[in-house]
Design a protein around this motif. Structure first.
Motif, PDB file in Angstrom:
ATOM      1  N   LEU A   6       0.783  -1.260   0.000  1.00 39.02           N
ATOM      2  CA  LEU A   6       0.007   0.050   0.061  1.00 39.02           C
ATOM      3  C   LEU A   6       0.992   1.203   0.096  1.00 39.02           C
ATOM      4  O   LEU A   6       0.474   2.322  -0.656  1.00 39.02           O
ATOM      5  CB  LEU A   6      -0.962  -0.051   1.145  1.00 39.02           C
ATOM      6  N   GLU A   7       1.924   1.334   0.766  1.00 38.68           N
ATOM      7  CA  GLU A   7       2.833   2.544   0.788  1.00 38.68           C
ATOM      8  C   GLU A   7       3.402   2.714  -0.663  1.00 38.68           C
ATOM      9  O   GLU A   7       3.412   3.755  -0.992  1.00 38.68           O
ATOM     10  CB  GLU A   7       4.407   2.250   1.640  1.00 38.68           C
ATOM     11  N   MET A  39      -6.250   4.145   0.085  1.00 43.03           N
ATOM     12  CA  MET A  39      -4.909   3.310   0.283  1.00 43.03           C
ATOM     13  C   MET A  39      -4.655   3.781   1.881  1.00 43.03           C
ATOM     14  O   MET A  39      -4.130   2.875   2.503  1.00 43.03           O
ATOM     15  CB  MET A  39      -3.835   3.521  -0.605  1.00 43.03           C
ATOM     16  N   LYS A  40      -4.483   4.981   2.066  1.00 39.44           N
ATOM     17  CA  LYS A  40      -4.239   5.634   3.445  1.00 39.44           C
ATOM     18  C   LYS A  40      -5.139   4.994   4.496  1.00 39.44           C
ATOM     19  O   LYS A  40      -4.570   4.968   5.435  1.00 39.44           O
ATOM     20  CB  LYS A  40      -4.313   7.022   3.347  1.00 39.44           C
ATOM     21  N   ARG A  41      -6.502   4.928   4.173  1.00 38.57           N
ATOM     22  CA  ARG A  41      -7.332   4.503   4.979  1.00 38.57           C
ATOM     23  C   ARG A  41      -7.075   3.150   5.517  1.00 38.57           C
ATOM     24  O   ARG A  41      -7.110   2.758   6.744  1.00 38.57           O
ATOM     25  CB  ARG A  41      -8.778   4.799   4.552  1.00 38.57           C
ATOM     26  N   LYS A  42      -6.626   2.275   4.339  1.00 39.81           N
ATOM     27  CA  LYS A  42      -6.090   1.041   4.755  1.00 39.81           C
ATOM     28  C   LYS A  42      -4.970   0.779   5.635  1.00 39.81           C
ATOM     29  O   LYS A  42      -4.835  -0.021   6.561  1.00 39.81           O
ATOM     30  CB  LYS A  42      -6.028   0.327   3.363  1.00 39.81           C
ATOM     31  N   LEU A  43      -3.923   1.964   5.294  1.00 39.50           N
ATOM     32  CA  LEU A  43      -2.668   1.894   5.938  1.00 39.50           C
ATOM     33  C   LEU A  43      -2.978   2.248   7.468  1.00 39.50           C
ATOM     34  O   LEU A  43      -2.403   1.637   8.232  1.00 39.50           O
ATOM     35  CB  LEU A  43      -1.771   2.904   5.405  1.00 39.50           C
ATOM     36  N   ASN A  44      -4.208   2.999   7.451  1.00 40.56           N
ATOM     37  CA  ASN A  44      -4.319   3.175   9.104  1.00 40.56           C
ATOM     38  C   ASN A  44      -4.753   2.291   9.872  1.00 40.56           C
ATOM     39  O   ASN A  44      -4.958   2.108  11.129  1.00 40.56           O
ATOM     40  CB  ASN A  44      -5.494   4.375   9.121  1.00 40.56           C
TER      41      ASN A  44
END
Length: 106
Positions: A78-79, A94-99
């Motif tokens: 994801l990064e 993607m940032k939501r998933k990373l959170n």
């Protein structure tokens, strides 16, 4: 049990964070039970919350099939996507998933 709370970050859901923390430290039977609880909670959600909840559930399933190292490989993937040329909307997703992924750390 010390858990890093991600609740409050975009995409994170408090009740699913709690399920994730319990899931990662459970045995096979406990994980099955937690997964069923998560599936039952899905029906009461909609919109962005539903999308987040589906990701929590997907991570649970992937951990069952690929092992707990899935969260590390998924974070790296994801990064890479966030830093690529994708739309702002996709970056936000993607940032939501990373959170959400840190919720699955023991």
């Amino acid at each position: 049990l010390s858990t890093q709370s991600t609740w409050g970050l975009p995409g994170c859901l408090e009740n699913f964070d709690e399920l994730a923390a319990g899931y990662i430290t459970s045995d096979e039977a406990g994980r099955t039970k937690t997964q069923k609880e998560a599936e039952q909670l899905l029906s009461s959600l909609s919109g962005d919350e539903l999308q987040s909840a589906k990701f929590y559930l997907n991570v649970m399933k992937k951990i069952s099939s690929k092992g707990s190292e899935f969260t590390a490989t998924e974070s790296a993937r994801l990064e890479k996507l966030v830093n690529s040329k994708i739309t702002d909307e996709k970056k936000k997703q993607m940032k939501r998933k990373l959170n959400i992924l840190p919720s699955f750390k023991a």
